[in-house]
Write an enzyme that holds these catalytic residues in place. Sequence first.
Site, PDB file in Angstrom:
ATOM      1  N   ASP A  30      -0.154   5.169   1.099  1.00 49.42           N
ATOM      2  CA  ASP A  30      -0.381   6.061   2.240  1.00 49.42           C
ATOM      3  C   ASP A  30      -0.471   5.269   3.535  1.00 49.42           C
ATOM      4  O   ASP A  30      -1.242   4.315   3.646  1.00 49.42           O
ATOM      5  CB  ASP A  30      -1.673   6.859   2.040  1.00 49.42           C
ATOM      6  N   ASP A  73       0.868  -1.174   0.000  1.00 45.79           N
ATOM      7  CA  ASP A  73       0.000   0.000   0.000  1.00 45.79           C
ATOM      8  C   ASP A  73       0.914   1.236   0.000  1.00 45.79           C
ATOM      9  O   ASP A  73       2.117   1.127   0.261  1.00 45.79           O
ATOM     10  CB  ASP A  73      -0.894  -0.047   1.238  1.00 45.79           C
TER      11      ASP A  73
END
Length: 874
Positions: free
Chosen positions: A589, A587
Amino acid sequence: MARRESLSEILDANPELSLSGNIISATFNIPHALTYRKGGDWGLKPRGGQSALFDSFAYLSSPANPFRHTVVSWTGEIDSPQETVEPEPQSPRTTTVGVSSLNPLSAPVPVDGAAQLPTPPPVDGLWLPKADQERLEYQLAHDKTIRTVPVWLADEDEISPEGIMLRDQGRWRGYAHHDLYSLFHYKQHEPTDGRREKVQWADYYRMNQKFAAKVLEIYKPGDIVIIHDYFLMLLPSMLRQAVPQMYISFYLHCPFPSSEFLRCLPRRREVLEGILGSNLVGFQSYSYSRHFLSCCTRILGFPSDTLGVDAYGSRVQVGVFPIGIDAAKVENLAWASTVDEKYDALKKMYAGKKIIVGRDRLDSVRGVVQKLQAFDRFLEMFPEWREKVVLIQVTSPTNKVADKEDGEHKTSTRVNELVMQINGQYGSLGFSPVQHYPQYINQDEYFALLRAADIGLITSVRDGMNTTSLEYVVCQKDGHGPLILSEFSGTAASLSDAIHINPWDLTDVAEKINNALTMPGEARAKMQSRLYEHVTTQTVQSWITKFIRRIHSVLGDNSIQHATPLLDRALLLSQYRAASKRIFMFDYDGTLTPIVREPSAAVPSERLLESLKILAAEPRNSVWIISGRDQEFLTQHLGHIPELGFSAEHGSFMRDPHSQEWINLADKFDMSWQKEVIEVFQKYTDKVTGSFIERKRCAITWHYRLADPEQGLHMSREAHKELENTVGKKWDVEVMAGKANVEVRPTFINKGEIVKRLITRYHNPGQVAGDGDKDKSAGRIEFALCSGDDSTDEDMFRSLNGVSGTVLDPEHVFTVTVGASTKVTLAKWHLLEPEDVIECVTLLSEQRGHLALERMGEVNLAALSSVEGHIPSA
């Protein structure tokens, strides 16, 4: 006396725990001082110090206790007497030529200036053949008092099937003594360049790993593991990583500092995280437990209350368990006939004088300097006691590295100066008010001294468990000599009836000495009675019994079943190196970059970019960024690394490595729902100052990071509820609550679907890679690392868990959640913040060379050293 519970009664009382009846105690110091005799039985003598702890081991190992008990501990520095060969008898010499000088300073100087005096060959370590190792292991395993399993500490290249070479045995104490012991006693070293600390931390980490390996060798499901003291603070987490359902407790025998002071420790997070692998953490006093809880909240950000910490999806209980002594054993030893003789001699020697006794280790935290200063002040303030009171102070050498390096010489010098000053000012030819003995004394002398004393004076400036104060109380059952005890001692809270002092307030200490000397006999007897009752009832046996009962109570809490252990970086690196084909799914953020108030400010660091480039350039690796960000953002900040693959907007778009084309996976889906969603979000944007709408091609997100946190959270729940009752029922969409945002997206589009696609693409065991296999589709995935931080990433973990065991080997799959310790997750492992993820990426990118090792963090160096079996050099 309470009836002893049988093992069957204990097991019946806790059926849900499936207890085995075994207890494993892990402690750094072995209960024996070992002497190696080549080819023969080892010499085993009782080890000095930690008498209360070793007495608790003896109790757990005795028939008086229902459990089967085993101690796991380091061998300690092994003594090996050098064999000497007696010279053959010779006729008396008629000359001294060739005879060694009795005084080495008077050795003759060679006529030939270039000639060298003969020197003995250097001894580089102690070689132990395998047979002698096994002989010691057999002796310890069959010890009648405490069954012990030794841990052998050495680099991997010093261990062979033939035996082990023990070099620089004291190095394994380095970090614990130099950094932890000092800081826990509120002593801070001058800052350094960190090179030595990095090496010492690597040794500390590897030492804890070797303990973990030894515990796992003898562990059986249902065993309770009790870990003792600051040498093994990483061990709870390491054991939790290996066996998530293990029953683990940790007890700290020394003080625990406040958060303001613990912040000075560079490896503060790792130490706290290590302890939090436990189900129960015990301390000597309430203030130490309060400091620990505060540190977990202030340094790690973990929620806590007075009873425990919420960590890694589970509850870690914290309790206070003041340790005691084996009072019956002390009483028997103190009134032995050999002690009586020495007691009588002391009383005769100091007839007509009051005796104040102090016995301390010569380090700065024991307060010997403050004691002498207070005694000096006492003689100044109360001249009527001059030549009527003697202070007998016994100081034993310290074994702490930090004090040996930094303070022992200064402390010793200052003590000697004060002794000479007091004796010079208040003494005479026939009497010295201070009798200072800088030496070890034997057991009989020690107990005779405590029995002969009129006052026991303990002025430690920071202390955990002080057994001298408890033993003094037992020895004064007839004499009723008052105990003057520093309020900074860990036993002060337990011995509330003693005379408490602040060792920094010299005048007050002097007055308390005078008060103790003039105290009426009735008051002394009353004080002694209460202290004696406490010490003889709150014994080491009752301490360990209460601790184990509390462990049973804590383990009955179902919350412990959901713990997610910290990621084992050594295991991660080991599996990575062994794999011929690997896939990474990150991922963005909150995983590769921290969450920031302004989303556009979350740009990747140079260190992350450098590590990703190296990782993605490795032919055996496939690296994908699976993010909620749109294509433009990912292209702008990471698109210059051609080997990276991308998935944008939570799986709506994909871009393959070495490609510039984005594939829309939702191009045939009706997006008419977006208009209704924007209308709802706009209503809430108007209500919440600082919130805004982000329109992506396949998803709509409402952000409130810049808004008032309480208002934003409240209104997000309102928006979430409204959308689920309107748009969610009319369209095939999903309303997702993220970190300071609410997002609406098509139901069939999520990160989990991308993971399934990637596993299908890259995992093809029946195919053989050829020249045309540019997309790396052929072959078996032997390493998969997936990392994310919020609820949308749970879809990735769910998909990987689904193929783990059927398609992929579970040992090859690492699902890692990032962030809050309280989250309940589908991931197998946990990291606390994006910086930890970047550290792991850097570790796996295997950057070598002198500069890379200089820049490598201590945690990564420790993991690398563990895998390679030694501390690597450039």
